[in-house]
Scaffold this active site. Structure first.
Site, PDB file in Angstrom:
ATOM      1  N   GLU A  46       0.835  -1.210   0.000  1.00 17.61           N
ATOM      2  CA  GLU A  46       0.000   0.000   0.000  1.00 17.61           C
ATOM      3  C   GLU A  46       0.872   1.263   0.000  1.00 17.61           C
ATOM      4  OE1 GLU A  46      -2.670  -0.428   3.311  1.00 17.61           O
ATOM      5  OE2 GLU A  46      -3.834  -1.999   2.329  1.00 17.61           O
ATOM      6  N   GLU A  62      -5.736  -8.423  -0.753  1.00 18.79           N
ATOM      7  CA  GLU A  62      -6.256  -8.362   0.618  1.00 18.79           C
ATOM      8  C   GLU A  62      -7.728  -8.022   0.570  1.00 18.79           C
ATOM      9  OE1 GLU A  62      -4.337  -5.888   3.497  1.00 18.79           O
ATOM     10  OE2 GLU A  62      -2.320  -6.352   2.772  1.00 18.79           O
TER      11      GLU A  62
END
Length: 726
Positions: free
Chosen positions: A173, A333
Site C-alpha cells: 500500500e 487483501e
C-alpha cells in the site's frame, strides 16, 4: 537565474521523479482463480505450521502471501539474514501444493535501521515521524534505499528458484507518506524548473503575485509546507505521486533483475478510505504506477453485516481492472472477519468472494489467515481468531475453496465489455479538495454517489483517466468534478461527444486549468460550448429544490446539495430548473446536442435518489438500457465473457431476504449447482445468495480485446497448465 546546484541525494530524487520508463514482462499465473490468505509463521503463538497447512488444504487454499511485514525478522542486524521462517513456509506450502507470493518487506523498517540512520524516518510538515508505526520512512532517503535494496536482493535471490514461488508483491500500500524535508523540497524545485524554465512563466501560471508569494530568484524558493497557493500545493502533490511511481518502478526493476523468468511483479494498491475502501487514492497515481507492474493488485475492504452492499467491491474492482486497460487483477487483501462490526453473516463471505471475481479478480486473498495476539491489529481478525480453531467464517471459506477448485479454471480471466466509463483525475481530485464546498465534501464524495447509482441499476462501468488516448469503445462517459484539467483533456472529451458519444459533466468541471488556475473565460471554460451553457455565479444551496420535482423523487430527495451553479443555456435544452424565489430562473440540469452526440451538464450535487434518476435518463438516451436493468438492487448483476467465449452473468442477492428474480438472459446453467435455468424463468436466491449463470445460447465471437496500454502488444502474463496446481 537557475536553481542552486542540488545535493546528489536530491538530484537522484529528481531524476527518478522525471523518469517515465515502463517495463513490460511476461509472467506466468496458474490457470485458475487463486484462493488464499496472507500467512505469517513469525506471528504464530506456537509452532503450528503443519496444523495450519492441514487446515488450508481442508479449505482448498491455493495461494498464500508471505514476508511483506517482517523485515526485522528476516534481517536481524545490518546484513545478518535469517530465512528460517521463509524456508519453513515455502517447504510446507510446496508439499501441500500451495503457491506463494513473496512480499518485499520494505514498508515496516526494523529497529536497527532507525537507530543507525534516524534520517530514514520521514520528515513531514508537522515534523519527524516517530518509530513504531509502519510506513514511517522516507522512500527517497538513500540509506533507506540502500537497506531496502539489500533485503530485497537477499530475499529474492534466496527464494527465486523455489518451485512454490509464483510472484512478488512490491512493498505494501505504498505512498509518499507526506515526505517534505529539505532534500525533497530541493528536488521539487528542480522538478518545477524543468516545467517552467522561466520564473515569470511559473509566477504567472500559479498566480504567485498574490500575497507577495512571487518568486523572483530560484534561490528564494520557499518550502511549500506552508503554501496557501493551490497551484503550488497541487504541483507538489503531483511530484509526490511521481515519487511513489518511481519507488515502485525501482523495486520492480530490482526484483525482475533477480527473479526467475515467469514470476510476476504486482503491488497491493489501496483506495481512499472512509470507514472502508471508498474512492480514488489521492496520493498515488494508480494508472502511472500500475504501468510499472506485470499485473495490478489491490486491497479492498468494505462495510459488513447489514451495511454490506457490494458497492465498494465493485468500485475497487472496476478501478483496478481499468488501471492496465481492462486487464484482470489480483485481489491481494480483503476481509475475512476483520473488525468486530464486519463479522460476516452466514453467506456473506461467499457472496463477497464471487463479487470480486465478477469484477475480474483472478485471486481472492484474505488478510489474513490467523489473527495476531497483540499490537495494533489485535482486533482485525483473519479467517481464524486468536484460538486458531475452526469457526463459521472458516467453514464458509471451505465451501468457497471447494467450489473454486472445480470452477476456477472456467471463471479465471473474465473479460468485461463495458460501454460506460467514469473519467477520473488525480489533478482534479487535488484541486477540488483544495476548495471543498459546504459540508466538507471531497472529490470522492461526488464520484461515489454517481458510481453507486449506476451500480444499483446494474449498469457496469470502467474508469478512464487523462492518459487514456482512445475513448471510442464507450458510449457514455461520466465526468465528476473535473475541477483541474488541461485544454487538451477537455477537447478530448468534447471530441468524444461530437463523434457521437454521450458525456455527463457535473458541477465544478472545467473551472481551472491543469495548474489549478481559474480560467479567464466564460465558465465552465472549454466545456461551455459543448454543454451549451454558461454561468457567472454560484452559491451554496439552502433548501433549494428542483422546480416541479421533475424526476418524481419526493420532497426530501428533490434537493440540491453542497454547491449550485446558476446556469444560463445558450444552445442547451433545460431539463430542470431550480425552485427558489431568486434562483428559479436558472437552469440546474441541461442537455445539449453536440455534433453527433450529446452533453448533459448537472450544475449542483444531487441527492442519491436524484443522481439515480438523472443517470438513468442519461443511460437510456445513450442506448445502453438492456436486460440487466430489469433487475435492481438488492439484486445485483455483473456480466462478462468467460475464457471459453461464452457470456456469464453473476446474480447476487445483497439482502437478508430470499428473493426470486426472473432470468432476463438466455437459457443457461448455474455453474454452482449445475441446474438449468430457462430464459424468463424464476431464479431463486437465498439470503446473500449467488447464482453464476453461464449463458448457453450466447457465444462471444468479437475480436475485441482489452484496451491498449503501454505494453498491450505483448501479454503481461500467460497461464501455466492447470496441472501446475494441486
Amino acid at each position: 537565474m537557475t536553481p542552486r546546484r542540488l545535493p546528489a541525494f536530491a538530484a537522484a530524487i529528481l531524476a527518478a521523479a522525471l523518469s517515465t520508463s515502463t517495463t513490460c514482462a511476461t509472467a506466468q499465473l496458474p490457470n485458475t482463480i487463486l484462493f488464499g490468505a496472507a500467512y505469517y509463521d513469525e506471528y504464530s503463538p506456537v509452532d503450528r505450521l503443519e496444523q495450519d497447512v492441514a487446515m488450508m488444504q481442508a479449505a482448498n487454499i491455493t495461494v498464500v502471501r508471505i514476508a511483506e511485514s517482517t523485515w526485522g525478522t528476516l534481517e536481524r542486524q545490518e546484513g545478518v539474514f535469517d530465512f528460517t521462517h521463509v524456508d519453513r513456509m515455502l517447504a510446507a506450502m510446496h508439499k501441500a501444493g500451495i503457491k506463494v507470493i513473496v512480499g518485499t518487506p520494505t514498508y515496516a523498517i526494523p529497529t536497527w535501521l532507525a537507530r543507525a540512520h534516524p534520517d530514514v524516518l520521514v520528515e513531514r510538515p508537522n515534523g519527524k515521524a516517530p518509530y513504531g508505526p509502519r510506513q514511517n520512512m522516507d522512500i527517497t532517503n538513500p540509506e533507506y534505499r540502500k537497506a531496502a535494496e539489500r533485503v530485497i536482493v537477499a530475499l529474492v535471490d534466496h527464494v527465486k528458484d523455489h518451485p512454490a514461488v509464483i510472484g512478488y508483491q512490491l512493498d505494501n500500500e505504498t505512498k509518499a507518506y507526506d515526505t517534505s524535508g529539505p532534500n525533497v523540497q530541493a528536488a521539487f524545485q528542480q522538478w518545477l524548473h524543468k516545467r517552467f524554465p522561466d520564473l515569470d512563466q511559473l509566477n504567472h501560471a500559479f498566480g504567485l503575485n498574490y500575497w507577495s508569494n512571487r518568486i523572483n530568484r530560484w534561490e528564494d524558493f520557499p518550502s511549500v509546507n506552508g503554501s496557501i497557493n493551490a497551484s503550488l500545493s497541487s504541483a507538489f502533490a503531483e511530484f509526490q505521486r511521481e515519487l511513489v511511481t518511481d519507488f515502485l518502478g525501482w523495486q520492480a526493476d530490482l526484483v525482475r533483475k533477480h527473479a526467475r523468468q515467469g514470476q510476476f511483479v504486482t503491488q497491493n494498491f489501496d483506495l481512499d478510505w472512509k470507514d472502508a475502501s471508498y474512492g480514488v487514492q489521492p496520493v498515488v497515481d494508480h494508472f502511472a504506477a500500475a504501468a510499472k507492474l506485470d499485473i495490478a493488485g489491490v486491497d479492498i475492504y468494505h462495510p459488513g453485516q447489514d451495511k454490506l452492499t457490494g458497492a465498494e467491491i465493485a468500485f475497487g474492482g472496476d478501478l483496478t481492472r481499468s488501471m492496465k486497460g481492462n486487464r484482470n487483477y489480483l485481489l491481494l487483501e480483503t476481509q475475512a472477519m476483520g473488525f468486530p462490526h464486519w463479522t460476516p453473516y452466514p453467506g456473506q463471505l461467499r457472496l463477497q468472494a464471487y463479487s470480486h471475481i465478477a469484477s475480474g479478480a483472478n485471486t481472492v486473498e484474505y488478510w489474513h489467515w490467523g489473527t495476531t495476539a497483540n499490537a495494533i491489529e489485535t482486533y482485525w481478525r483473519g479467517l481464524l481468531a486468536q484460538d486458531y480453531q475452526s469457526n463459521p467464517t472458516y467453514e464458509e471459506a471451505k465451501q468457497i475453496g471447494a467450489e473454486l477448485r472445480q470452477l476456477g479454471p472456467k471463471l479465471v480471466d473474465l473479460h468485461k465489455q463495458n460501454r460506460v466509463a467514469f473519467y477520473v483525475s488525480n489533478r482534479a481530485l487535488t484541486g477540488y479538495n483544495a476548495f471543498k464546498p459546504a459540508g466538507n465534501a471531497g472529490y470522492n464524495d461526488v464520484l461515489r454517489p454517481l458510481y453507486d447509482a449506476l451500480y444499483r441499476m446494474n449498469v457496469e462501468a470502467d474508469f478512464v483517466h487523462p492518459g487514456t488516448e482512445d475513448l471510442s469503445r464507450y458510449k457514455l462517459i461520466v465526468v465528476p468534478a473535473l475541477y483541474a484539467a488541461s485544454d487538451a483533456e477537455i477537447a478530448k472529451l468534447n471530441a468524444f461527444a461530437k463523434a457521437g458519444g454521450h458525456v455527463l459533466y457535473t458541477f465544478k468541471s472545467g473551472f481551472s486549468d491543469e495548474n489549478v488556475k481559474v480560467r479567464y473565460a466564460t465558465q465552465p471554460g472549454g466545456i461551455s460550448e459543448a454543454a451549451g451553457v454558461r454561468y457567472t455565479q454560484f452559491t451554496n444551496p439552502d433548501h433549494v429544490a428542483l422546480a416541479g420535482d421533475p424526476y418524481k423523487v419526493g420532497k426530501d430527495a428533490n434537493q440540491a446539495r453542497w454547491w449550485m451553479e446558476l446556469l444560463t443555456p445558450t444552445t442547451a435544452q433545460v431539463v430542470a430548473r431550480y425552485q427558489h424565489p431568486v434562483w428559479g430562473k436558472y437552469a440546474a440540469v441541461t442537455r445539449n446536442a453536440y455534433g453527433a452526440g450529446e452533453v448533459t451538464y448537472v450544475g449542483f450535487m444531487p441527492t442519491d435518489a436524484l443522481a439515480g434518476k438523472i443517470l438513468e435518463e442519461t443511460v437510456k438516451r445513450a442506448g445502453l438500457w438492456g436486460p440487466q436493468q430489469t433487475l435492481r438492487y438488492p439484486l445485483v448483476v455483473r456480466s462478462g465473457v468467460l475464457n471459453n467465449g461464452r457470456a456469464v452473468h453473476y446474480l447476487f442477492n445483497y439482502s437478508a431476504e430470499a428473493v426470486t428474480a426472473r432470468n432476463p438472459f438466455g437459457a443457461g446453467v448455474d455453474l454452482l449447482t449445475g441446474r438449468g435455468i430457462a430464459a424468463g424463468a424464476g431464479v431463486g436466491l437465498g439470503p446473500w445468495g449467488v447464482v453464476v449463470l453461464e449463458d448457453g445460447n450466447r457465444a462471444w465471437a468479437s475480436a475485441t480485446r482489452p484496451d491498449a496500454d503501454e505494453c498491450a502488444m505483448r501479454p503481461h502474463y500467460v497461464h501455466n497448465d492447470r496441472s501446475a496446481m494441486r
